[in-house]
Structure formats: C-alpha cells, structure tokens
Design a protein around this motif. Structure first.
Motif, PDB file in Angstrom:
ATOM      1  N   GLY A 152       0.752  -1.151   0.062  1.00 23.66           N
ATOM      2  CA  GLY A 152      -0.006  -0.094   0.088  1.00 23.66           C
ATOM      3  C   GLY A 152       0.893   1.102  -0.040  1.00 23.66           C
ATOM      4  N   CYS A 153       0.505   2.457  -0.544  1.00 20.57           N
ATOM      5  CA  CYS A 153       1.157   3.511  -0.711  1.00 20.57           C
ATOM      6  C   CYS A 153       0.409   4.810  -0.680  1.00 20.57           C
ATOM      7  CB  CYS A 153       1.893   3.534  -2.085  1.00 20.57           C
ATOM      8  SG  CYS A 153       2.167   2.099  -2.793  1.00 20.57           S
ATOM      9  N   THR A 154       0.853   5.787   0.455  1.00 18.54           N
ATOM     10  CA  THR A 154       0.464   7.254   0.327  1.00 18.54           C
ATOM     11  C   THR A 154       1.561   7.975   0.577  1.00 18.54           C
ATOM     12  OG1 THR A 154       0.269   7.076   2.840  1.00 18.54           O
ATOM     13  CG2 THR A 154      -1.764   6.189   1.617  1.00 18.54           C
ATOM     14  N   ALA A 155       1.129   9.298   0.205  1.00 21.98           N
ATOM     15  CA  ALA A 155       2.257  10.478   0.362  1.00 21.98           C
ATOM     16  C   ALA A 155       1.266  11.718   0.855  1.00 21.98           C
ATOM     17  CB  ALA A 155       2.823  10.517  -1.021  1.00 21.98           C
ATOM     18  N   PRO A 156       2.061  12.788   1.422  1.00 17.38           N
ATOM     19  CA  PRO A 156       1.504  13.913   1.733  1.00 17.38           C
ATOM     20  C   PRO A 156       1.070  14.746   0.624  1.00 17.38           C
ATOM     21  CG  PRO A 156       3.797  13.793   2.911  1.00 17.38           C
ATOM     22  CD  PRO A 156       3.507  12.713   1.797  1.00 17.38           C
ATOM     23  N   SER A 157       0.110  15.614   0.539  1.00 19.61           N
ATOM     24  CA  SER A 157      -0.192  16.720  -0.369  1.00 19.61           C
ATOM     25  C   SER A 157       0.989  17.590  -0.525  1.00 19.61           C
ATOM     26  CB  SER A 157      -1.467  17.273  -0.075  1.00 19.61           C
ATOM     27  OG  SER A 157      -2.543  16.604   0.237  1.00 19.61           O
ATOM     28  N   ARG A 158       1.512  17.880  -1.660  1.00 16.04           N
ATOM     29  CA  ARG A 158       2.568  18.910  -1.847  1.00 16.04           C
ATOM     30  C   ARG A 158       2.353  19.400  -3.090  1.00 16.04           C
ATOM     31  NH1 ARG A 158       6.320  18.633   2.121  1.00 16.04           N
ATOM     32  NH2 ARG A 158       6.631  16.808   3.363  1.00 16.04           N
ATOM     33  N   ASP A 159       2.621  20.795  -3.357  1.00 11.79           N
ATOM     34  CA  ASP A 159       2.467  21.212  -4.639  1.00 11.79           C
ATOM     35  C   ASP A 159       3.574  20.666  -5.698  1.00 11.79           C
ATOM     36  OD1 ASP A 159       0.428  22.643  -3.913  1.00 11.79           O
ATOM     37  OD2 ASP A 159       1.368  24.373  -3.627  1.00 11.79           O
ATOM     38  N   GLU A 160       4.685  20.178  -5.143  1.00 11.55           N
ATOM     39  CA  GLU A 160       5.568  19.943  -6.292  1.00 11.55           C
ATOM     40  C   GLU A 160       5.265  18.346  -6.724  1.00 11.55           C
ATOM     41  OE1 GLU A 160       9.383  18.543  -3.493  1.00 11.55           O
ATOM     42  OE2 GLU A 160       7.948  19.764  -2.836  1.00 11.55           O
ATOM     43  N   ASN A 161       5.820  17.782  -7.824  1.00 14.21           N
ATOM     44  CA  ASN A 161       5.834  16.708  -8.288  1.00 14.21           C
ATOM     45  C   ASN A 161       7.017  15.741  -7.573  1.00 14.21           C
ATOM     46  OD1 ASN A 161       4.621  18.131 -10.956  1.00 14.21           O
ATOM     47  ND2 ASN A 161       3.234  16.555 -10.049  1.00 14.21           N
ATOM     48  N   GLN A 162       6.335  14.557  -7.032  1.00 13.33           N
ATOM     49  CA  GLN A 162       7.445  13.722  -6.278  1.00 13.33           C
ATOM     50  C   GLN A 162       7.733  12.432  -7.260  1.00 13.33           C
ATOM     51  OE1 GLN A 162       5.956  14.199  -2.238  1.00 13.33           O
ATOM     52  NE2 GLN A 162       8.174  14.077  -1.753  1.00 13.33           N
ATOM     53  N   LEU A 163       8.868  12.134  -7.457  1.00  9.32           N
ATOM     54  CA  LEU A 163       9.095  10.845  -8.246  1.00  9.32           C
ATOM     55  C   LEU A 163       9.188   9.607  -7.428  1.00  9.32           C
ATOM     56  CD1 LEU A 163      10.027   9.792 -10.975  1.00  9.32           C
ATOM     57  CD2 LEU A 163      12.421  10.208 -10.389  1.00  9.32           C
ATOM     58  N   HIS A 164       8.420   8.715  -7.987  1.00 14.20           N
ATOM     59  CA  HIS A 164       8.540   7.474  -7.439  1.00 14.20           C
ATOM     60  C   HIS A 164       8.812   6.306  -8.249  1.00 14.20           C
ATOM     61  CE1 HIS A 164       6.460   3.433  -6.043  1.00 14.20           C
ATOM     62  NE2 HIS A 164       7.399   3.287  -5.205  1.00 14.20           N
ATOM     63  N   ALA A 165      10.162   6.057  -8.262  1.00 12.20           N
ATOM     64  CA  ALA A 165      10.548   4.894  -9.549  1.00 12.20           C
ATOM     65  C   ALA A 165      11.125   3.396  -8.716  1.00 12.20           C
ATOM     66  CB  ALA A 165      11.750   5.604 -10.203  1.00 12.20           C
ATOM     67  N   ALA A 166      10.050   2.504  -8.330  1.00 14.26           N
ATOM     68  CA  ALA A 166      10.544   1.508  -7.787  1.00 14.26           C
ATOM     69  C   ALA A 166      10.649   0.386  -8.822  1.00 14.26           C
ATOM     70  CB  ALA A 166       9.278   1.160  -6.884  1.00 14.26           C
ATOM     71  N   VAL A 167      11.221  -0.911  -8.173  1.00 15.23           N
ATOM     72  CA  VAL A 167      11.435  -2.083  -8.873  1.00 15.23           C
ATOM     73  C   VAL A 167      10.828  -3.221  -8.137  1.00 15.23           C
ATOM     74  CG1 VAL A 167      13.245  -3.490  -9.745  1.00 15.23           C
ATOM     75  CG2 VAL A 167      13.249  -1.182 -10.405  1.00 15.23           C
ATOM     76  N   VAL A 168      10.231  -3.898  -8.705  1.00 16.21           N
ATOM     77  CA  VAL A 168       9.641  -5.220  -7.950  1.00 16.21           C
ATOM     78  C   VAL A 168      10.143  -6.429  -8.730  1.00 16.21           C
ATOM     79  CG1 VAL A 168       7.680  -6.396  -7.221  1.00 16.21           C
ATOM     80  CG2 VAL A 168       7.539  -4.066  -6.940  1.00 16.21           C
ATOM     81  N   GLU A 169      10.772  -7.381  -8.225  1.00 14.49           N
ATOM     82  CA  GLU A 169      11.375  -8.602  -8.975  1.00 14.49           C
ATOM     83  C   GLU A 169      10.528  -9.763  -8.211  1.00 14.49           C
ATOM     84  OE1 GLU A 169      15.191  -8.436 -10.787  1.00 14.49           O
ATOM     85  OE2 GLU A 169      15.679  -7.622  -8.688  1.00 14.49           O
ATOM     86  N   LEU A 170       9.864 -10.628  -9.052  1.00 15.44           N
ATOM     87  CA  LEU A 170       9.432 -11.838  -8.346  1.00 15.44           C
ATOM     88  C   LEU A 170      10.060 -13.060  -8.840  1.00 15.44           C
ATOM     89  CD1 LEU A 170       5.483 -10.942  -8.302  1.00 15.44           C
ATOM     90  CD2 LEU A 170       7.257 -10.169  -6.900  1.00 15.44           C
ATOM     91  N   VAL A 171      10.309 -13.912  -8.155  1.00 14.33           N
ATOM     92  CA  VAL A 171      10.968 -15.077  -8.773  1.00 14.33           C
ATOM     93  C   VAL A 171      10.043 -16.293  -8.232  1.00 14.33           C
ATOM     94  CG1 VAL A 171      13.017 -16.716  -8.866  1.00 14.33           C
ATOM     95  CG2 VAL A 171      13.179 -14.154  -8.652  1.00 14.33           C
ATOM     96  N   ALA A 172       9.353 -16.932  -9.209  1.00  9.36           N
ATOM     97  CA  ALA A 172       8.697 -17.958  -8.670  1.00  9.36           C
ATOM     98  C   ALA A 172       9.198 -19.340  -9.393  1.00  9.36           C
ATOM     99  CB  ALA A 172       7.268 -17.936  -9.344  1.00  9.36           C
ATOM    100  N   LEU A 173       9.974 -19.913  -8.349  1.00  5.54           N
ATOM    101  CA  LEU A 173      10.420 -21.197  -9.025  1.00  5.54           C
ATOM    102  C   LEU A 173       9.432 -22.349  -9.255  1.00  5.54           C
ATOM    103  CD1 LEU A 173      13.452 -21.094  -6.761  1.00  5.54           C
ATOM    104  CD2 LEU A 173      13.287 -20.293  -9.069  1.00  5.54           C
ATOM    105  N   LYS A 174       9.830 -23.350  -9.613  1.00  7.62           N
ATOM    106  CA  LYS A 174       9.184 -24.672  -9.988  1.00  7.62           C
ATOM    107  C   LYS A 174       7.910 -24.834  -9.048  1.00  7.62           C
ATOM    108  CE  LYS A 174       9.521 -29.393 -11.311  1.00  7.62           C
ATOM    109  NZ  LYS A 174      10.310 -30.300 -11.351  1.00  7.62           N
ATOM    110  N   GLY A 175       6.732 -24.887  -9.603  1.00  4.33           N
ATOM    111  CA  GLY A 175       5.571 -25.311  -9.020  1.00  4.33           C
ATOM    112  C   GLY A 175       5.045 -24.162  -7.799  1.00  4.33           C
ATOM    113  N   SER A 176       5.752 -22.929  -7.508  1.00  5.22           N
ATOM    114  CA  SER A 176       5.386 -22.012  -6.654  1.00  5.22           C
ATOM    115  C   SER A 176       4.057 -21.318  -7.047  1.00  5.22           C
ATOM    116  CB  SER A 176       6.522 -21.415  -6.071  1.00  5.22           C
ATOM    117  OG  SER A 176       6.890 -20.495  -7.166  1.00  5.22           O
TER     118      SER A 176
END
Ligand SMILES: Nc1ncnc2c1ncn2[C@@H]1O[C@H](COP(=O)(O)OP(=O)(O)O)[C@@H](O)[C@H]1O
Ligand SMILES: [Mg+2]
Lengths: 406, 483, 184
Positions: free
Chosen positions: B241-265
């Motif tokens: 889940g994600c939230t952030a305060p209200s601000r007049d400037e733009n804020q950058l959120h550049a995340a990476v999510v890696e999922l590794v699902a091995l055999k049968g998972s």
C-alpha cells in the motif's frame, strides 16, 4: 545538424535534389538515403520491416504490355501500366451521365503531409486521375482502376470526388508480373448523403511490393463501404485512413489477407470520429500459411464532442503453419463519454471440433481444413458489394483451396 | 442535470492522507553523481559487490534517454534537484517497538496500519505481517519471529543484504536487469530500501505479507526495491500500500519489484496504490513510474492484482515472463483517474514455455479530466505451443472531459496458441442509474454500486481485508462522481 | 372526503422538445386499482416514467401530487421512498452487483427514510426468504447479479420481489402481463 532535430522525413525539395544527382532510378537513390524511410523503430512500422523494399536495386520501369490478371467489369476502366495510363487498355469513352474523368495529378488533400510514401509519391508519381460524380448522380456500372506492374518502381495517384447524394461503386485492382514496386494513393471526398462502395484487391505476382494509401473524408450522413483483399504479393501494406467528418456519417471496413510463402500483408486502419453520431464497423481477417506474416493495426479515435459514436473493431487471425506469425494491435482512443465502442482480436488455429465434425461426416482431413478455411475467409468476401468482384475472388479462393468454390 | 453534479461531487472528494509528519530526517544533498551513489551505499554499509552493481547501473543510466512513447505528458524532470536518500533519524538503535519514534508510530496508526503485533493479534482481523518503508528506509517489520519459525525470511532489503547476501546476490537483477529501462536503471543505482522475502521449498506462508510505503519528506524521490523469491512448491500472498502527503511539487517514485517463482510455486502480489494524486487543478502529485516483473518457472503461477487510485501519473506494467512449461500469469487491474490524473498501465505476458496460460482483466474508470490508457502486450514465442491468453479490458467514462484508450499488442509466433482479446468502452448507463434511484438509492450510492459491480472481477481477487479497503477507497474517490 | 393518493392534473410532458402528453388528468384513491389502456405510442409508458421522475422527460405544465404533495421537484429516489414503485418493462441489468446486496441496500435506504433502523443480516435474510417464497422466485437468482442473464419472466418476478420487500403504499405498473398474476 543535430540528428535529433532533423525532420523525420525529408521534404520534397530534398528528393528533387537527389534525383538530379543520380543516373539511377530516383527511387533507388532515395532508398539509399535512409532518413526518408521508416524503420521498425517507428511505431507505425514496428511489425513491417521494409527489407523487401530497401534490399532492391530498383530500376526505372519499362512500360511493357502486361496481361491483366483482373476481372473485366464491363464499365468505365482506367489501366495504369507501371504508373502510366494505357489508353488502349482503358475505357474512357461513353461514360455514364454524371461521371467525369480528368487525367491530372491531383495534389494530396487528405493523406498527411509527413507520410513517408506520400512524400515519395509527390516526387515520383507521373500520372493520375480525378473521378468526379455529380450531385445526386447514381453511377449504375462499377468503375474499375487497374494498376499493373512488371518491373521497376512506379507510383500512381487517384482522387475521387462524390458530390452531395452521389453514388459510386469502384474496384481498384493491383496485379502484374515479376518483381516490381507500386506506391499508390487514392483519396476520396464523399459529400453529404453520398455513398461509395469500394473493393481493393491485391492479386499481384509473388514478388510484388505494395505500399498503398486510401484516405477518405465523409460528410454528413455519407457512407463508405470498403473491402480490402490481399491475395498475393511479397509485401503489401494497405493504409486506410477514414475521417468521419459529418454528423451521421458511417463506414464499414472489411479486410482479408490470405498469405503464404514469405509474404507479409499489413493493414493499417485509422478511423477518426470527428463528429457526433458517427458509426464505424471494422472486420479484418488474416489467414496465414507457410512463413507468412500478418499485421493488423486498427486505431479508432473518438474526438471530444463526438458523442453518440458507435464503433466496433474485430480482428481474427487463423494460423495454418507453425512458422506463420501475426502481430495485431487494435486500438481505441476515446475522448468523450457518450460512446459505444468495443473491439476484439483473436488468434488461433482451425477449431479442432469443427474439423472433427466434418471428418465424422466423411470428409478427409485436408478437405475439412480447406472447407473451414474457405468459410473463414468467405465471411469477408461474401459481403463485397461491387458487382462482379465477389464472383472473381470466390473463384480465385476456390482455386487456392482446391476447387471448393461453387 | 443533477447526475453531473453528483459525479462532480464524487470526483472532488479530497485526498485523505495528505498530511505531513514532522520528524528529523537524515538526507543526502539533492542531485545525482557517483559520489551520491557511493554515499547511499556507504550509509547502508553495503558490501563492495553491491556498490559496484549500483555504479554500473549509474554509468549505464548516463547513456540512456528518458522514454517518450507513453501517453502521459509531464514537464521535464530535473534529476539533479531530487533528493535520493532520506531517512527518519533514529533516536537510537531499535530493539523493540517501544523504541520506535512515537511520531512514526502515530503516523502509521493514523494511516490505519498498526505496527503493534499484540494489537493485531488481539484484533478480529487475520494477521498480516507488515514491512513499513518511510521515505527511503524500512522502519519496522512485524511478525518476523513468527515467520522465521516457518523458515520464511521477511525483512527490509537492507537487512537482507547483510543477513542473506547469497540470496540477494543470486537473484537481484535476474528478472529486471539494471539495463532494463530508464527508471529501473535509475532505481538500480540509487535504491534505498524496500522489502525482501524468501519462502522456502514447499512452505505455504501462514499469513499475508505486506509492505506499506509512505513518502514523507519534501523534494525526495522514492526508489524502493522489492525482491520476492518463492522457492519450489511454495505459496505466498503479498500486498503493498502507498500514500504520500499533499505537496505542490511533483515527487518521483521509481520502484522496482522482482518476483522469482520457482518450480511449482505461487506468488500473488496485490497493490493498493494511493499516492497523492495532486490537487483538483492537477498541481503536485506523485509520478509513479514503476517496473514490476515476475519470472515463472515450470508449473509456477504469478498473479498481479492492482487497484490504482492515486498518483498524478501512473505508468507501470506488472508483467509475467512465463518461462517454464505450464506456468500461469494473471493480471487484474482497476485503475481510476479523476481531476487531472493520468494513467498508462497494463501488463506484458511473455509466453515462452509450453501450455502457458495468461489472463488479463483490466477495468479503467475515468472521471473529470482524467486520462487513461490500457497498454498491454501478449507475446507468444515460437516455443510456446499450446499457449492460451484471454484478455478483457473495459473502460467506464464518467463525464465528457475524460479519456480512455486501449492499446493491446498481440504477437503470436505459434499456430498452436489461442489468443482472445476483447475490450469495450462506455459511459455509465443512465438507465441503470434511473433504475437504482427508482428503487430508492441516492444517486451517489447508485454510482458507487455500479462502479463496484464493474470492478468486481478484480476486487474479488484481492485478499479479503484489502478488498474492503479498496472498495471504500473507490467509494471515496467517487464521492460526488456519475454522469 | 379523504385525500386522493395520487392526483394528476393537466399534465403536459415533452421529450427532446416534442410534446407527448397533452394534458392528462387522473385521480387514484387509496385501495383503487386502475388500468391505463391505449394504443401503442399513446403515452402509457411515458406517463409512468414521468410519475417516477425519469430525467429524460420534461413536465411543461400541470402537476402530480402524491398524498396532496407535489412531487415534480423531487428526485426519483425521494419519490421511490415515498412509495412510488415503477415496474420496468425491461428491467435493467447491473453487472457485478448481487441481487441480494442490491435488495438489502435499497431496503435499508427505504427504512432509513422512514426512520426505521437497518435490518440485521439475519432479519434481512428471513424477510427475503419469505418474500421470495411469496413471489415464487428461484433462490438461486438472489445470488446472481441484478437481472443479468435472467429470463424475461425471472426479471418480472424479480421486480415484484423488490416491490414486496419494501412494502409500498402505491404502485404503478407498466405492461401488466401474466407474470403479475403471482402478485400477493
Ligand atoms: N426518448 C424518446 N424520444 C422521442 N420520442 C419518444 C421517446 N420516448 C417515447 N417517445 C414517443 O412518445 C410517444 C409515447 O410513447 P410511449 O409512452 O412509449 O407509448 P406507449 O407506452 O403508450 O406505447 C410515442 O410516439 C413515442 O415515439
Ligand atoms: Mg409502452
């Protein structure tokens, strides 16, 4: 010059310059200068590599008599041989009332100025025609335009104007022998309440390369019914750009590509709902055998304010071989809320249950497959409203599918 | 018409998480350079190999161009004015929850996230283990002990680097390489923290795992990185889940999510994204440019569910590489844009293994001047005999100033694959609204009911607790919104 | 004399600028049953929709009074809560919303309006079961999305079920058909 600010497609003058500096056919010279041509990095050309065009040392066309592999519909006829009108093969006399034909090279009005092949056409087309249908005239006989090529690169341009309430049926036919390139542009301005039926058929040599653009602008309550059929060529790209520019205007676009060997057939559709209460229907099918490739890109835009728009778009692909490939991209771009838009795309093989059913009724497997393939394709062909064209295509398809046509 | 007013009222509901926590922060100076990368790595006491990995990413990033093909437009980002690292200053080393800064505890209580395991345990709700990321660092991971008993590792990324370097080293960048794309590469150079999770062979994770992200400081970017590994035959459900305060400037959120699902998972990854969307005139808001991708080995299953309601711009394509035979990929998405929000989201399903299957269900809701694109790719490689895909993308338009676009790419190289795509776009139906009002529902309730029904196929994929939360969130977002 | 339940006087109605009803007068007293008959296109459906407050129709003159109070300015939901029930000729589908959930939400809206407390889950279930038996509707339909995939007859039964659930004072029917014979 900073390469990033260089215009994507060189302006017309640049082509002229190239032409004066070379003894080759100007097209070949232009091709040598890559900036003029799109690559697969251009979104619109992502799936259609232009190797088939750029790998050729194109010669100037020799205008030789070509046997026309085309139906003769009996009515008015324009025959372009390698981009030049051939008067002996054409029928330009005793035209029906309301129809005028003017030999002219009309300026492009609808085709966007930055289209790469449009710019080439501007520079290199040597011949063209303007067809005009007068107000409320209904032309009973279909008009036929045959483009035949034998070798080399050629260009042609046709402009169609239907005045208010006019009606016309048109057959554009692309055929020829040997290795040749054809760049064609057809533009149609369809006035209020006017109606154009058009069948475009590519039945060319297996080495032919086509890039054709068809652009139409429809006025109030005008109607366009277009069938685009690709039976044979090495590379055939048909760009259909339709602007529904009057309230109540409607278009029905259908397409079929029957590809085999190494051919690539590409349909690029662009339908622009610019006014309220406009309707568009798209149904495009690819049947892909051997190493062939099918490309479909259909874009429907609904402009702000074009409320009451009703648009559907369907693309179905049948892959008959393990080495065939299809790339499809049906797109909806919608900027107003009073709309009804949907699209769908499918890709797969013949339905195994249907094949089994036919076999259980005694057909051998090959016949069952041919029959089902024919049926899949025929759902496009059977709607063709230009008299005579459907019959001819049906026979051709029947030959392709082992004598299955009635 | 009254209906329009009602839609308007709904779409003008204010953002509820816009407040700021006043807490001392340890920040690096704004700007990006090798020194900053070294500084971040140094602050985290990272081993040399990780520093080198970051530096290679940084050097590669310098050669890259920011992409321009996407639909959303935004003013040029000045990467030298972003603060790449910001952490709440700890009062001292933490050994128990009692020592977490009370300001922080209060912050998360206010957001409805309890860091107190006792509280969670005594509540009626099912247990959810939470990793909480505040600006650049993870502040607390709950239930670690309990999970440990099952052999599950669930901790902050920084902890994992120190305690489980062999796992991090083995899998980091295997699904999203540091050369992947402009924002993923930037993330690889400067990522600060995030969550790490490893589920051992054959283990079914006994509770929901979740990460809660909060951007607090001004001028900071958030670059977290999540790495989740499901070993053979294991099973895990994860939510963020994600939230952030209200601000007049733009804020950058550049995340990476890696999922590794091995055999049968099986990995089920759910997101309820509610970053600050900017004000009603489109001022401020988070740029949510995220790379999420999973790799499925034989018989494995990856399932993405997302409810995207926040951010000024959302630009993400949680994807599945279906590498192993019989692997399965799913993507369920609800995206809602209003005011001047823009979203360009969808998925990629890359079918490599035989008999791989994918399902895409996308529901877009646009209101106000909101603009939305579903962009998806279904790619069937020659090897993927027997592959199947089904996609359905529907858009609902509330008002005549919004946009909804559908751009699916379907590429099939295998005759034995079956692909079906369908999409529709329509306005919310006047007849439905009239029908519901005739039965005594207020117009707002009618709209809410219709929108929730429209999203049901996606919401029902969320874990129970989140489904309720997501439904409420959509309701809030819609407050006052049908045409 | 007691006050009429419904009183329509000199009602003129237009849609898209075309007048469809040209001065209707109708008085309905409590306990009375009225059938409105007329040729196709004479305006029966229009009249019922106007009573229910359909936003497409504009009342250009005249009045509609429910228990002496004009309802012309009321929203459709206010009229519904006051007891107007319009059985739809083509009941509308609401995909993704279960019939049960819908019935409960609507019933509670009515109860709230009357100052009654919301029904508990168990109370509601009991009520629906009883009413469902009364109108002879298949219990399976209760868990499906509102009217989605229902047959014509099932849709009509579903309309009666709703009506029965919130205990209306007054109702107007569109297109009575055989289905209505199962009314209590
Ligand atoms: N939405 C509409 N727009 C224009 N005319 C309408 C509309 N709805 C109904 N009408 C017209 O109003 C008249 C009355 O229709 P209706 O009330 O449906 O009649 P009935 O139910 O008695 O058959 C008809 O002439 C019909 O064509
Ligand atoms: Mg009627």
């Amino acid at each position: 010059m900073d390469p990033s600010v260089r215009p994507r497609y060189a302006p017309r003058d640049a082509y002229k310059l190239e032409m004066t500096q070379t003894t080759q056919h100007p097209f070949a010279a232009l091709l040598a200068h890559a900036p003029a041509l799109p690559t697969i990095r251009d979104e619109d050309w992502r799936f259609s590599p232009l190797r088939a065009i750029t790998a050729q040392p194109w010669a100037a066309p020799k205008v030789a008599a070509t046997s026309l592999d085309a139906p003769d519909l009996g009515g008015p006829r324009l025959v372009f041989l390698s981009g030049k009108l051939d008067e002996s093969l054409s029928r330009l006399k005793a035209l029906p009332a309301g129809l005028t034909l003017v030999r002219d090279l009309p300026a492009r009005r609808l085709s966007e100025s930055d289209r790469p092949f449009g710019a080439l056409n501007d520079s290199l087309a040597r011949d063209g025609f303007v067809l005009r249908v007068a107000r409320d005239a209904r032309i009973g006989q279909p008009v036929q335009i045959v483009y035949a090529g034998s070798d080399g690169a050629s260009f042609a341009r046709v402009s169609i104007e239907l005045e208010q309430g006019a009606e016309l049926a048109l057959h554009e036919h692309f055929c020829g022998t040997g290795r040749h390139f054809l760049g064609s542009i057809t533009e149609a301005v369809i006035g209020a309440n006017a109606s154009l039926h058009i069948a475009r058929v590519i039945a060319d040599s297996s080495q032919a390369v086509h890039v054709g653009e068809f652009c139409a602008r429809l006025g109030r309550d005008a109607r366009l019914v277009l069938d685009s059929i690709a039976l044979q060529a090495e590379f055939a790209r048909s760009e259909l750009r339709i602007e529904l520019d009057g309230e109540g205007a409607s278009c029905e676009l259908r397409g079929l590509a029957l590809a085999r060997a190494n051919s690539l057939f590409d349909h690029q559709i662009h339908v622009d709902h610019a006014k309220p209460h406009t309707t568009s229907r798209q149904l495009f099918r690819n049947v892909l055998d051997d190493n062939s490739r099918g490309v479909f890109s259909g874009r429907v835009i609904v402009r702000p304010g074009a409320s009451g728009t009703d648009a559907t778009q369907q693309n179905n692909n049948l892959l008959l071989s393990d080495n065939a490939r299809v790339d499809t991209k049906p797109m909806l771009e919608i900027y107003t809320d009073e709309v009804k838009c949907s699209h769908g795309a499918t890709s797969g093989q013949l339905d195994a249950n249907a094949v089994f059913f036919l076999r259980s009724r005694g057909l051998d497997e090959a016949t069952a497959r041919h029959l089902l393939t024919f049926a899949f394709a025929n759902e496009i062909i059977e709607h063709i409203a230009v008299p005579g064209v459907q019959q001819w295509l049906s026979t051709r398809m029947g030959e392709r599918f082992h004598g299955l046509a009635e | 018409m009254a209906q329009n007013e009602s839609i308007q009222a709904l779409t003008e509901q204010e953002y509820k998480h816009g407040w700021v926590t006043h807490i001392d922060a340890d920040q690096v100076p704004a700007g990006l350079s090798e020194d900053v990368v070294r500084l971040i790595s140094g602050k985290k006491n990272e081993p040399e190999w990780l520093l080198q990995w970051r530096l290679r990413a940084y050097r590669h990033w310098l050669t890259m161009k920011e992409p321009t093909w996407q639909k959303p437009h935004y003013p040029k980002i000045d990467y030298q004015s972003v603060i790449y690292y910001s952490a709440p200053k700890p009062k001292k080393e933490l050994s128990s929850l009692d020592e977490v800064d009370p300001e922080l505890l209060a912050t998360f209580e206010k957001l409805g996230i309890s860091l107190d395991e006792q509280k969670r345990l005594s509540g009626v709700a099912t247990n959810v283990a939470v990793d909480v990321v505040f600006d650049s660092v993870s502040v607390k991971t709950t239930f670690q002990e309990e999970l440990k008993k099952a052999g599950i590792i669930f901790c902050s990324f920084s902890e994992a680097v120190h305690n489980h370097p062999e796992l991090v080293k083995k899998y980091l960048g295997t699904v999203v390489p540091f050369t992947d794309n402009f924002f993923a590469t930037l993330n690889s150079a400067v990522f600060s923290d995030g969550s790490f999770c490893y589920i051992p062979k054959g283990v079914r994770c006994p509770m929901e795992l979740s990460t809660y992200f909060r951007i607090n400081s001004a001028g900071t970017g958030q670059f977290e990185r999540t790495l989740l590994i499901a070993d053979e035959g294991s099973h895990v459900s994860y939510l963020e889940g994600c939230t952030a305060p209200s601000r007049d400037e733009n804020q950058l959120h550049a995340a990476v999510v890696e999922l590794v699902a091995l055999k049968g998972s099986t990995i089920k990854y759910s997101t309820v994204q509610n970053w600050y969307p900017g004000d009603k005139d489109g001022k401020g808001g988070v740029y949510n440019f995220v790379t999420k991708r999973g790799m499925a080995e034989q018989d494995a299953k990856l399932s993405w569910t997302q409810v995207e309601t926040g951010s000024a711009i959302t630009w993400k394509y949680p994807s599945c590489i279906l590498k192993g035979d019989n692997s399965v990929g799913e993507f369920y998405s609800v995206a809602m844009t209003r005011d001047y929000q823009q979203a360009d989201t969808g998925t990629k399903m890359i079918h490599i293994g035989r008999n791989t299957k994918s399902t895409i269900i996308s529901k877009g809701i646009s209101a106000g001047h909101g603009d939305q694109t579903y962009r998806g790719q279904v790619k069937i490689l020659k090897s993927a005999t027997g592959a199947r895909n089904f996609s359905a993308c529907d858009s609902l338009l509330l008002g005549d100033k919004c946009g909804a676009h559908t751009v699916p790419y379907i590429e099939s190289n295998n005759a034995g694959a079956v692909i079906e795509h369908e999409a529709s776009t329509s306005k919310i139906s006047d007849e439905q609204i009239f029908f519901l009002r005739q039965r005594g529902l207020s117009e707002e309730d009618a709209v809410n009911l219709i929108v929730n029904g429209f999203c049901k196929d996606v919401l029902s994929e969320l874990p129970m607790e989140f489904a309720v939360e997501a439904q409420k969130l959509l309701g809030l977002k819609l407050e006052g919104a049908v045409g | 004399m007691t006050q009429p339940l419904l009183e329509i006087s000199n009602l003129h109605v237009a849609i898209n600028g075309t007048e469809i009803l040209h001065g209707i007068n109708l008085t309905v007293n409590a306990g009375e049953v009225h059938a409105i008959m007329g040729t196709n296109g004479s305006g029966k459906s229009t009249l019922t929709k106007v009573i229910a407050g359909h936003p497409d129709y504009v009342v250009t003159s005249g009045d509609i009074k429910l228990r002496g109070v004009s309802i012309l300015e009321q929203e459709p939901e206010d009229r519904a809560r006051a007891g107007v029930f319009l059985a739809f000729q083509y009941p509308v589908e609401v995909p993704g919303v279960s019939n049960m959930y819908f019935l409960r939400t609507a019933l509670n809206a009515h109860r709230k309006h009357r100052g009654q407390p919301e029904l508990s889950g168990a109370e509601f279930l009991a009520l629906v079961k009883e009413k469902a038996r009364l109108v002879d509707i298949d219990a399976g339909l209760l868990n499906r999305s509102v009217n989605e995939g229902f047959s014509g007859g099932e849709k009509k039964r579903n309309e009666i079920l709703q009506c029965a659930c919130w205990n209306r004072h007054w109702r107007s029917w569109m297109k009575p058909t055989a289905a209505w014979t199962s009314m209590p």
